[in-house]
Enzyme design. Structure first.
Site, PDB file in Angstrom:
ATOM      1  N   ASP A 269      -4.754   9.969  -4.005  1.00  0.00           N
ATOM      2  CA  ASP A 269      -3.621   8.464  -4.491  1.00  0.00           C
ATOM      3  C   ASP A 269      -2.203   9.394  -5.159  1.00  0.00           C
ATOM      4  O   ASP A 269      -2.416  10.210  -6.040  1.00  0.00           O
ATOM      5  CB  ASP A 269      -4.401   8.431  -6.032  1.00  0.00           C
ATOM      6  CG  ASP A 269      -3.644   7.169  -6.634  1.00  0.00           C
ATOM      7  OD1 ASP A 269      -2.584   6.883  -6.689  1.00  0.00           O
ATOM      8  OD2 ASP A 269      -4.482   6.475  -7.766  1.00  0.00           O
TER       9      ASP A 269
ATOM     10  N   TYR B  94      -7.244   7.588 -12.650  1.00  0.00           N
ATOM     11  CA  TYR B  94      -7.013   6.516 -13.122  1.00  0.00           C
ATOM     12  C   TYR B  94      -8.095   5.540 -13.618  1.00  0.00           C
ATOM     13  O   TYR B  94      -9.302   5.522 -12.481  1.00  0.00           O
ATOM     14  CB  TYR B  94      -6.249   5.754 -11.895  1.00  0.00           C
ATOM     15  CG  TYR B  94      -5.713   4.373 -12.221  1.00  0.00           C
ATOM     16  CD1 TYR B  94      -5.182   4.646 -13.569  1.00  0.00           C
ATOM     17  CD2 TYR B  94      -6.217   3.145 -11.747  1.00  0.00           C
ATOM     18  CE1 TYR B  94      -4.562   3.064 -13.388  1.00  0.00           C
ATOM     19  CE2 TYR B  94      -5.764   1.844 -11.886  1.00  0.00           C
ATOM     20  CZ  TYR B  94      -4.765   1.625 -12.685  1.00  0.00           C
ATOM     21  OH  TYR B  94      -4.942   0.595 -13.173  1.00  0.00           O
TER      22      TYR B  94
ATOM     23  N   ARG C  87      -2.634 -14.168   7.206  1.00  0.00           N
ATOM     24  CA  ARG C  87      -2.983 -12.955   6.574  1.00  0.00           C
ATOM     25  C   ARG C  87      -3.500 -11.891   6.959  1.00  0.00           C
ATOM     26  O   ARG C  87      -3.262 -10.345   6.438  1.00  0.00           O
ATOM     27  CB  ARG C  87      -4.949 -13.435   6.450  1.00  0.00           C
ATOM     28  CG  ARG C  87      -6.142 -12.105   5.550  1.00  0.00           C
ATOM     29  CD  ARG C  87      -7.167 -13.086   5.776  1.00  0.00           C
ATOM     30  NE  ARG C  87      -7.449 -14.092   6.158  1.00  0.00           N
ATOM     31  CZ  ARG C  87      -8.229 -14.599   7.064  1.00  0.00           C
ATOM     32  NH1 ARG C  87      -8.613 -13.452   7.940  1.00  0.00           N
ATOM     33  NH2 ARG C  87      -8.770 -15.999   7.313  1.00  0.00           N
TER      34      ARG C  87
ATOM     35  N   LYS D 144       3.796   0.552  -9.399  1.00  0.00           N
ATOM     36  CA  LYS D 144       4.454   1.569  -9.900  1.00  0.00           C
ATOM     37  C   LYS D 144       6.031   1.816  -9.204  1.00  0.00           C
ATOM     38  O   LYS D 144       7.089   1.284  -8.871  1.00  0.00           O
ATOM     39  CB  LYS D 144       3.498   2.392 -10.419  1.00  0.00           C
ATOM     40  CG  LYS D 144       2.256   2.333 -10.106  1.00  0.00           C
ATOM     41  CD  LYS D 144       2.418   1.994 -11.812  1.00  0.00           C
ATOM     42  CE  LYS D 144       0.605   0.876 -12.385  1.00  0.00           C
ATOM     43  NZ  LYS D 144      -0.460   1.734 -12.026  1.00  0.00           N
TER      44      LYS D 144
HETATM   45  C1  LIG Z   1      -1.698   1.433 -11.018  1.00  0.00           C
HETATM   46  C2  LIG Z   1      -2.324   2.699 -10.497  1.00  0.00           C
HETATM   47  C3  LIG Z   1      -3.769   2.069  -9.921  1.00  0.00           C
HETATM   48  C4  LIG Z   1      -3.507   0.772  -9.436  1.00  0.00           C
HETATM   49  O1  LIG Z   1      -2.978   0.366  -8.844  1.00  0.00           O
HETATM   50  P1  LIG Z   1      -2.937  -1.340  -9.429  1.00  0.00           P
HETATM   51  O2  LIG Z   1      -1.542  -1.552  -8.911  1.00  0.00           O
HETATM   52  O3  LIG Z   1      -2.805  -1.828 -10.598  1.00  0.00           O
HETATM   53  O4  LIG Z   1      -3.641  -2.696  -8.809  1.00  0.00           O
HETATM   54  C5  LIG Z   1      -4.296   2.660  -8.922  1.00  0.00           C
HETATM   55  N1  LIG Z   1      -3.720   4.177  -8.875  1.00  0.00           N
HETATM   56  C6  LIG Z   1      -2.956   4.735  -9.804  1.00  0.00           C
HETATM   57  C7  LIG Z   1      -2.815   6.459  -9.821  1.00  0.00           C
HETATM   58  C8  LIG Z   1      -2.384   4.198 -10.625  1.00  0.00           C
HETATM   59  O5  LIG Z   1      -1.555   4.682 -11.908  1.00  0.00           O
END
Ligand SMILES: *Cc1c(COP(=O)(O)O)cnc(C)c1O
Length: 378
Positions: A170, A98, A46, A195
């Site tokens: 982000d 998001y 962990r 992504k």
């Molecule tokens: C997909 C996404 C998230 C969340 O991420 P997950 O891996 O789906 O939990 C956060 N911010 C943005 C801009 C995203 O596209």
């Protein structure tokens, strides 16, 4: 070292016992100790795993950060960042956010006594005005999702610094190949590695990178205490994906620009949102803070209804109707009913998110096929 070399080599070394070029998938939950607390840096998975460490070093290298902590998802990464806050603390966040971030902020952290102000950050004056004595963090998303607005990272990071507030970005939409928030003065950069970093729509993951010692200590504490960590196989998949980030991103950006230009001249579209278009209100800022305009774009239809958007999306054959983004395959989605469905309709409309808005994640297929597919769907 330049970025394209870093994407392959940053923090990476051949494995010690065999010389394996790629870090093995260390599928173990625990590590033997020669005496209590005497071990080779790992005691329980962990807290740490060598495959995950290789990934963390790579992302830290790409973002120009001292350290990185990886998580089981982008949401788990945000959750870990926000858990350093205490009841009564205040956060200023981008209003065009998001949907999952908005849900996490308002439905998990607000009930625990953390307050949020959602502001249009394309005007940095709005950020200045929203600052209170309790403000502890400014949460930036740029380009924003799904309207592809651009927020001036260096300007807001400067405001944050002056007021002893942490700034977090982000960076999921841009990826470190196109935008490096820490170099622009931000304290924390966060990714949904699901992504562009993973890049192949086959894994869920998250990451946070920073050079702020206090922040990294909190993240390590969260990793150990709340344990939202990625498994070794998932860490490996993201690591593997990153090695082609620059090549994939170049093609996505090129395809996206061609498609945006095409859609802007199409009689059935109303508006096209892409930072690479000269008609984009922050085109100049995007040029300044990003090294490319990204693979995401959105557009609205002349007939602005959810039905016309649904009809269009059910007709595409190469573009798959799906949530998510940043993979090699092109995806198409309807924010108002899918990713942003948890944002109340009146809040959604106030931020300019129209009913017919269609979001496109442009993949790396042949652009002629992509354009032909969109043309036949109109
Ligand atoms: C997909 C996404 C998230 C969340 O991420 P997950 O891996 O789906 O939990 C956060 N911010 C943005 C801009 C995203 O596209």
């Amino acid at each position: 070292m330049k970025f394209n070399t870093k994407a392959i080599h940053a923090g990476q070394a051949p494995e010690k016992t065999t010389g394996a070029v790629m870090p093995p998938i260390f599928q173990t939950s625990t590590y033997v100790q020669s005496a209590p607390n005497e071990h080779q840096g790992y005691d329980y998975a962990r807290v740490g795993n060598p495959t995950r460490t290789a990934l963390e070093k790579l992302i830290a290298g790409l973002e120009g950060a001292d350290e990185c902590a990886c998580f089981a998802s982008g949401c788990a990464a945000m959750d870990a960042i926000l858990k350093s806050l205490r009841p009564g603390d205040h956060v200023i966040a981008t209003n065009d956010l998001y949907g999952g971030s908005y849900r996490l902020f308002t439905q998990v952290f607000e009930p625990y006594g953390i307050e949020f102000s959602f502001v249009d950050m394309t005007d940095t004056g709005n950020v200045r005005e929203a600052i209170r004595s309790e403000t502890k963090m400014i949460w930036i998303e740029t380009p924003t999702n799904p309207l592809l607005r651009i927020v001036d990272i260096s300007k807001i990071a400067e405001i944050a610094k002056k007021n002893s507030i942490l700034s977090a970005v982000d960076n999921t939409f841009a990826s470190p190949y196109l935008q490096r928030p820490l170099e622009l003065g931000a304290d924390i950069v966060m990714h949904s590695t699901t992504k562009y970093l993973g890049g192949h729509s086959d894994v869920i993951g998250g990451a946070v990178a920073t050079s702020n010692q206090e922040v990294i200590e909190n993240l390590r504490f969260q990793v150990k205490t709340t344990g939202g960590v990625p498994g070794p196989m998932d860490s490996y998949l993201v690591l593997r994906g990153i090695k082609t980030l620059h090549v994939r991103m170049d093609r996505s950006v090129k395809n996206a620009q061609t498609i945006a230009d095409h859609l802007e001249n199409h009689p059935q579209t109303d508006k096209v949102y892409y930072p690479g278009l000269e008609s984009h209100p922050q085109h100049t800022l995007a040029k300044k803070q990003m090294s490319g305009f990204g693979g995401m774009l959105s557009f609205t239809l002349k007939e602005d209804t959810q039905e016309s958007a649904s009809r269009f999306m059910s007709r595409t054959k190469v573009f798959a109707l799906a949530e998510s983004l940043g993979g090699v395959e092109s995806l198409i989605s309807h924010p108002a009913s899918m990713t942003h469905g948890s944002i109340p309709a009146e809040v959604r409309r106030k931020t300019g998110l129209k009913d017919s808005l269609i979001r496109v994640s442009v993949g790396i297929e042949d652009v002629d096929d992509l354009i032909e597919d969109l043309n036949q769907a109109f």
